[in-house]
Design a protein around this motif. Structure first.
Motif, PDB file in Angstrom:
ATOM      1  N   TYR A  59      27.632  44.823  20.306  1.00  9.72           N
ATOM      2  CA  TYR A  59      27.825  46.240  20.652  1.00  9.72           C
ATOM      3  C   TYR A  59      28.948  46.866  19.810  1.00  9.72           C
ATOM      4  O   TYR A  59      28.803  47.974  19.287  1.00  9.72           O
ATOM      5  CB  TYR A  59      28.143  46.374  22.138  1.00  9.72           C
ATOM      6  CG  TYR A  59      28.286  47.797  22.608  1.00  9.72           C
ATOM      7  CD1 TYR A  59      27.164  48.591  22.842  1.00  9.72           C
ATOM      8  CD2 TYR A  59      29.546  48.352  22.803  1.00  9.72           C
ATOM      9  CE1 TYR A  59      27.305  49.913  23.264  1.00  9.72           C
ATOM     10  CE2 TYR A  59      29.691  49.668  23.222  1.00  9.72           C
ATOM     11  CZ  TYR A  59      28.569  50.437  23.456  1.00  9.72           C
ATOM     12  OH  TYR A  59      28.706  51.745  23.861  1.00  9.72           O
ATOM     13  N   ARG A  60      30.040  46.117  19.686  1.00 10.70           N
ATOM     14  CA  ARG A  60      31.176  46.638  18.914  1.00 10.70           C
ATOM     15  C   ARG A  60      30.838  46.793  17.435  1.00 10.70           C
ATOM     16  O   ARG A  60      31.371  47.686  16.764  1.00 10.70           O
ATOM     17  CB  ARG A  60      32.377  45.699  19.065  1.00 10.70           C
ATOM     18  CG  ARG A  60      33.014  45.748  20.440  1.00 10.70           C
ATOM     19  CD  ARG A  60      34.106  44.712  20.584  1.00 10.70           C
ATOM     20  NE  ARG A  60      34.768  44.810  21.875  1.00 10.70           N
ATOM     21  CZ  ARG A  60      35.519  43.862  22.409  1.00 10.70           C
ATOM     22  NH1 ARG A  60      35.707  42.721  21.753  1.00 10.70           N
ATOM     23  NH2 ARG A  60      36.084  44.024  23.588  1.00 10.70           N
ATOM     24  N   GLY A  61      29.969  45.913  16.938  1.00 12.46           N
ATOM     25  CA  GLY A  61      29.639  45.969  15.517  1.00 12.46           C
ATOM     26  C   GLY A  61      28.388  46.757  15.197  1.00 12.46           C
ATOM     27  O   GLY A  61      28.009  46.870  14.023  1.00 12.46           O
ATOM     28  N   LEU A  62      27.743  47.296  16.215  1.00 12.54           N
ATOM     29  CA  LEU A  62      26.447  47.951  16.026  1.00 12.54           C
ATOM     30  C   LEU A  62      26.516  49.122  15.044  1.00 12.54           C
ATOM     31  O   LEU A  62      25.598  49.320  14.244  1.00 12.54           O
ATOM     32  CB  LEU A  62      25.900  48.426  17.373  1.00 12.54           C
ATOM     33  CG  LEU A  62      24.419  48.796  17.410  1.00 12.54           C
ATOM     34  CD1 LEU A  62      23.545  47.612  17.024  1.00 12.54           C
ATOM     35  CD2 LEU A  62      24.045  49.306  18.803  1.00 12.54           C
ATOM     36  N   ALA A  63      27.582  49.881  15.089  1.00 11.64           N
ATOM     37  CA  ALA A  63      27.695  51.046  14.203  1.00 11.64           C
ATOM     38  C   ALA A  63      27.707  50.638  12.735  1.00 11.64           C
ATOM     39  O   ALA A  63      27.262  51.401  11.870  1.00 11.64           O
ATOM     40  CB  ALA A  63      28.967  51.833  14.541  1.00 11.64           C
ATOM     41  N   SER A  64      28.194  49.420  12.456  1.00  5.67           N
ATOM     42  CA  SER A  64      28.278  48.972  11.063  1.00  5.67           C
ATOM     43  C   SER A  64      27.019  48.221  10.611  1.00  5.67           C
ATOM     44  O   SER A  64      26.906  47.858   9.446  1.00  5.67           O
ATOM     45  CB  SER A  64      29.499  48.071  10.870  1.00  5.67           C
ATOM     46  OG  SER A  64      29.376  46.888  11.659  1.00  5.67           O
ATOM     47  N   PHE A  65      26.069  48.008  11.528  1.00  6.79           N
ATOM     48  CA  PHE A  65      24.828  47.323  11.149  1.00  6.79           C
ATOM     49  C   PHE A  65      23.962  48.290  10.350  1.00  6.79           C
ATOM     50  O   PHE A  65      23.527  49.320  10.849  1.00  6.79           O
ATOM     51  CB  PHE A  65      24.088  46.831  12.399  1.00  6.79           C
ATOM     52  CG  PHE A  65      22.761  46.189  12.091  1.00  6.79           C
ATOM     53  CD1 PHE A  65      22.695  44.952  11.467  1.00  6.79           C
ATOM     54  CD2 PHE A  65      21.572  46.835  12.411  1.00  6.79           C
ATOM     55  CE1 PHE A  65      21.477  44.365  11.173  1.00  6.79           C
ATOM     56  CE2 PHE A  65      20.353  46.249  12.131  1.00  6.79           C
ATOM     57  CZ  PHE A  65      20.303  45.015  11.510  1.00  6.79           C
ATOM     58  N   ARG A  66      23.705  47.927   9.081  1.00  2.00           N
ATOM     59  CA  ARG A  66      22.975  48.826   8.190  1.00  2.00           C
ATOM     60  C   ARG A  66      21.519  48.430   8.003  1.00  2.00           C
ATOM     61  O   ARG A  66      20.779  49.095   7.295  1.00  2.00           O
ATOM     62  CB  ARG A  66      23.666  48.871   6.824  1.00  2.00           C
ATOM     63  CG  ARG A  66      25.099  49.390   6.885  1.00  2.00           C
ATOM     64  CD  ARG A  66      25.687  49.555   5.491  1.00  2.00           C
ATOM     65  NE  ARG A  66      25.538  48.349   4.672  1.00  2.00           N
ATOM     66  CZ  ARG A  66      26.408  47.351   4.669  1.00  2.00           C
ATOM     67  NH1 ARG A  66      27.492  47.399   5.436  1.00  2.00           N
ATOM     68  NH2 ARG A  66      26.221  46.295   3.889  1.00  2.00           N
TER      69      ARG A  66
END
Length: 200
Positions: A59-66
């Motif tokens: 969840y914390r890293g979701l924004a950076s998943f490209r």
């Protein structure tokens, strides 16, 4: 295998703040992630805690998943890294209660490798003994070889997906799996010779 391409729409919705979409991704993968982690930490309760920790990290890293890799391979990589970090904690490593043989046997029930045609008590016993022998052999493998083999044989992942999960070149993954299979086959060959039509 699940259909990882179908995840993209859910991932995009979750990145836009749709909590229901993220919940759907968690439901889709939590059992598989928990099973994967349990092969590392050996404790069911610890595996459940680490599964929750994994999805917090997702969840914390979701924004950076490209989307450079499949969503599920990204999740698996986070899960494995979470498990590895947990094993470095003294209390975690000291309290392992489920050994490698028992862990592998949990998977053997649903693994085609150990399917028994026209099962009877004798063939069921032989299958159980084979599962134990394979588990003992796998427990002796270096971590990177064991991990690659488990992802291939127990999770049914492609070589490319395993390479993404492990962060290793495709050729390295193929080599690890080949060497791991040879290692295991060498140690269970006498039993395999008595199982016509079955091969590791």
């Amino acid at each position: 295998m699940l259909e990882p391409d179908a995840d993209q729409a859910l991932v995009e919705r979750a990145q836009a703040g749709d909590s229901l979409a993220f919940d759907m991704l968690v439901v889709k993968y939590q059992d598989r992630v928990c099973r994967l982690i349990q092969r590392w930490v050996r404790q069911p309760e610890a595996a459940q805690d680490l599964t929750q920790e994994t999805f917090i990290n997702v969840y914390r890293g979701l924004a950076s998943f490209r989307g450079d890799s499949k969503f599920y391979t990204w999740v698996y990589r986070i899960a494995i890294n979470t498990a590895k970090r947990a094993l470095k904690r003294p209390a975690q490593g000291a309290e392992q209660s489920l050994d490698d043989v028992e862990t592998f046997q949990l998977e053997a029930d649903s693994n085609p490798l150990f399917e028994v045609d026209n099962a009877n008590p004798e063939t069921e016993l032989a299958s159980k003994q084979l599962a134990e022998a394979v588990a003992r052999a796998m427990a002796e493998l270096p971590d990177d070889m064991r991990q690659a083999l488990e992802l291939r044989e127990l999770e049914g992942m492609s070589y490319q997906a395993i390479a993404e999960v492990m962060g290793s070149p495709l050729g390295t993954v193929r080599s690890r799996i080949f060497r791991a299979r040879e290692w295991v086959a060498e140690r269970v060959q006498p039993m395999l010779e008595h199982r016509s039509g079955k091969r590791w």
